[in-house]
Design a protein around this motif. Structure first.
Motif, PDB file in Angstrom:
ATOM      1  N   ILE A 136      19.999  63.973 -21.743  1.00  0.00           N
ATOM      2  CA  ILE A 136      18.753  63.533 -21.298  1.00  0.00           C
ATOM      3  C   ILE A 136      18.256  64.563 -20.232  1.00  0.00           C
ATOM      4  CG2 ILE A 136      17.071  61.859 -20.452  1.00  0.00           C
ATOM      5  CD1 ILE A 136      19.204  59.683 -21.628  1.00  0.00           C
ATOM      6  N   GLY A 443      18.298  59.212 -16.306  1.00  0.00           N
ATOM      7  CA  GLY A 443      18.891  59.750 -17.253  1.00  0.00           C
ATOM      8  C   GLY A 443      20.027  60.789 -16.989  1.00  0.00           C
ATOM      9  N   LEU A 461      21.120  56.835 -20.717  1.00  0.00           N
ATOM     10  CA  LEU A 461      20.000  56.002 -19.773  1.00  0.00           C
ATOM     11  C   LEU A 461      20.576  55.166 -18.971  1.00  0.00           C
ATOM     12  CD1 LEU A 461      16.931  56.017 -19.060  1.00  0.00           C
ATOM     13  CD2 LEU A 461      16.526  54.297 -20.418  1.00  0.00           C
TER      14      LEU A 461
END
Length: 579
Positions: A136, A443, A461
């Motif tokens: 992420i 993230g 997350l």
């Protein structure tokens, strides 16, 4: 003597024989310790990309690119968000989506990073982790219903309980943050796809339209008062699209616009160029109003203060303050330039960081400097600021060598309030986002072992704040203990864990009503799934057919909504076969 010791492990032992052979066990332990002390764990052989520099890894061109985006998303049942009452203050900024708690990069189109909500006091609690199929890079955004949108190879929508609502399963790797307009439409640009596009998604996950740029989009889109979507691309263009996805105007030759544009109260658009200049553009036609050159390259977003001052960081190691007419107000050396935007506190203090977090007064003097810690940096993560002025930063720990990342919380006076400790094994380049209920989302980058000697990129997350916990713990084996045929016999030196013969691996989990199962892994290979308490599995075989083996035991709790939580332990394993 050696024959006697190993023979003890190869026969059926009763309690009397175990008691009489304690001395032999002690000798065996000392022998094992002397053999393994100079030897590293098997995880050191795992291949990864940690030899790349930070920028090479940030711009890593992945091999599994695809433009096959489905017409309809994979939709999952909705779950209630459970938003709690919280103190809210009024601050004079343009949100983008007016009633969303965090609709764009750094909260608003001025990129102040300033939330109208107050977060529960320290220490924060990490309540759940939601896994993705890739790292992420970009920051999450949050709509008026508390739904969180973010990317990790695919594009995800999850609720505030960590339950998956829908995902787009094509290659939608967003390196910036998505943006949400007043109608709930979500905009996200892709990087490293076969054909890069800016996508517009309906709140149900279906694609409204897409606009082809022909090059990577690292820029986070922002949305003007009239619904115009502004974003940069690596062709060197700043793009302006109508809400229906058609081109309004394009300004070329800005040169690799990594930054997200910022929008001033008068509508002026500001962005930065990789070649080191700040640009101001007229919103109606995209013509350049002025250009200000710095002494270094630039990736950082501009930020705009309430009085119209533009703040921007350059790789010449200076933070610049510019008047709206493009002249310099002041500049201050912050030791390193940064790739993230400055954030602006409720009192006007400017926060910008790399290896240290700097707090700068509005006149350009240094208010304080907060060292992030040994080998830590927040180069890509912009600070998020709660309404009471507390600063939240995502930091990498020795990112060039992939050690980890943590969330750091700093008081307005520059003292440390709290830090999470490492929550991943590669780093954090995502900026935190603050929800209405006081949850902080960020993230991360992770490499997860999928089988011996190989890893896959995986992101999470992370949710810090109030709410139900979804976690797993490994109850046995305990770190720093010796186990002899399932029995804990004595502590070890230097905290290493030794298993001689077999051991029952035991786990525990929270929120059992939402738990699907717990998986037991050795070196990334699934060994057993347990669906109800007691969660346990007997480790009792040779894996490499050797006398001394080095493994990683992992327990992972898989929750029905998609959340996962793992705990892992390296062990030295000596399996003495019984007859």
């Amino acid at each position: 003597m050696f024959f006697y010791i190993f023979r003890c492990g190869g026969i059926v032992l009763n309690k009397k024989k175990i008691r009489t052979n304690v001395f032999a066990v002690g000798i065996l332990f000392l022998l094992c310790f002397s053999l393994i002390f100079p030897v590293t764990n098997s995880s050191d052989a795992i291949s990864d990309d940690t030899n790349r520099s930070k920028d090479e890894r940030f711009l890593y061109d992945r091999e599994h690119n695809s433009e096959n985006i489905p017409d309809e998303p994979t939709v999952f049942p909705f779950a209630s968000s459970g938003i709690k009452d919280l103190i809210q203050t009024q601050i004079g900024i343009n949100y983008g989506s007016r009633d969303s708690p965090w609709p764009v990069a750094s909260h608003d189109v001025q990129h102040t990073g300033r939330s109208p909500y107050i977060i529960a006091g320290a220490p924060l609690v990490e309540k759940w982790r939601f896994p993705t199929d890739g790292w992420i890079f970009g920051a999450p955004v949050i709509d008026r219903n508390g739904t969180i949108y973010f990317s990790g190879y695919h594009f995800y929508a999850i609720d505030s309980n960590g339950t998956l609502i829908w995902k787009q399963s094509g290659y939608i790797d967003v390196h910036g943050a998505p943006a949400i307009d007043e109608n709930g439409i979500i905009y996200a640009g892709t990087a490293y796809a076969t054909t890069n596009r800016l996508y517009a998604f309906y709140p149900n996950g279906s694609v409204k339209w897409s606009y082809v740029t022909g090059n990577h989009i690292f820029s986070s889109p922002v949305i003007g008062d009239d619904g115009t979507i502004y974003f940069g691309d690596n062709n060197g263009n700043l793009n302006a699209l109508y809400p229906n996805g058609t081109l309004k105007w394009i300004t070329a030759n800005i040169y690799s616009v990594y930054s997200s544009p910022a929008i001033a109260d008068d509508g002026a658009i500001y962005c930065t160029s990789w070649y080191g200049s700040v640009f101001a553009l007229y919103p109606n036609n995209g013509t350049v109003k002025w250009q200000f050159p710095t002494g270094g390259r630039m990736k950082a977003n501009p930020s705009i203060a309430d009085d119209g001052t533009i703040y921007v960081s350059s790789w010449d190691d200076y933070l610049y303050a510019l008047y709206p007419n493009g002249t310099m107000k002041w500049k201050v050396n912050t030791k390193y330039g940064t790739s993230s935007n400055p954030s602006i506190g409720p009192d006007g203090t400017i926060y910008v960081g790399h290896t240290d977090l700097y707090a700068i007064n509005t006149n350009g003097t240094v208010k304080w400097i907060f060292p992030l810690g040994n080998l830590r940096d927040c180069d890509f993560s912009a600070p998020a600021i709660s309404a009471d002025g507390i600063i939240y930063i995502g930091a990498c720990i020795d990112y060039d060598h992939g050690v980890g990342g943590e969330l750091i919380v700093v008081n307005p006076d520059g003292t440390e309030r709290w830090r999470s400790g490492s929550i991943c094994n590669e780093g954090i380049v995502s900026s935190p986002a603050i929800a209405e209920d006081g949850t902080v989302y960020v993230g991360s980058l992770n490499d997860e072992e999928v089988h011996s000697g190989a890893v896959t990129s995986k992101g999470f997350l992370h949710a810090f704040g109030p709410g139900e916990l979804k976690k797993a713990t490994m109850k046995q084996p305990i770190a720093g203990k010796v186990y002899f045929f399932g029995k804990e016999v004595l502590p070890t030196i230097f905290g290493k864990t030794f298993i001689i013969g077999n051991v029952t691996v035991r786990a525990n989990a929270t929120s059992l009503d939402q738990l699907d199962h717990i998986g037991f892994f050795v070196d990334g290979n699934i060994q057993y799934n347990s669906t109800e308490p007691p969660f346990e599995w007997n480790m009792n075989k040779n894996y490499f057919k050797g006398l001394i083996e080095y493994h990683r035991i992992r327990v992972t709790a898989f929750y029905k909504g998609g959340c996962e939580w793992s705990e892992e332990r390296p062990v030295t394993y000596i399996h003495l076969r019984r007859t």
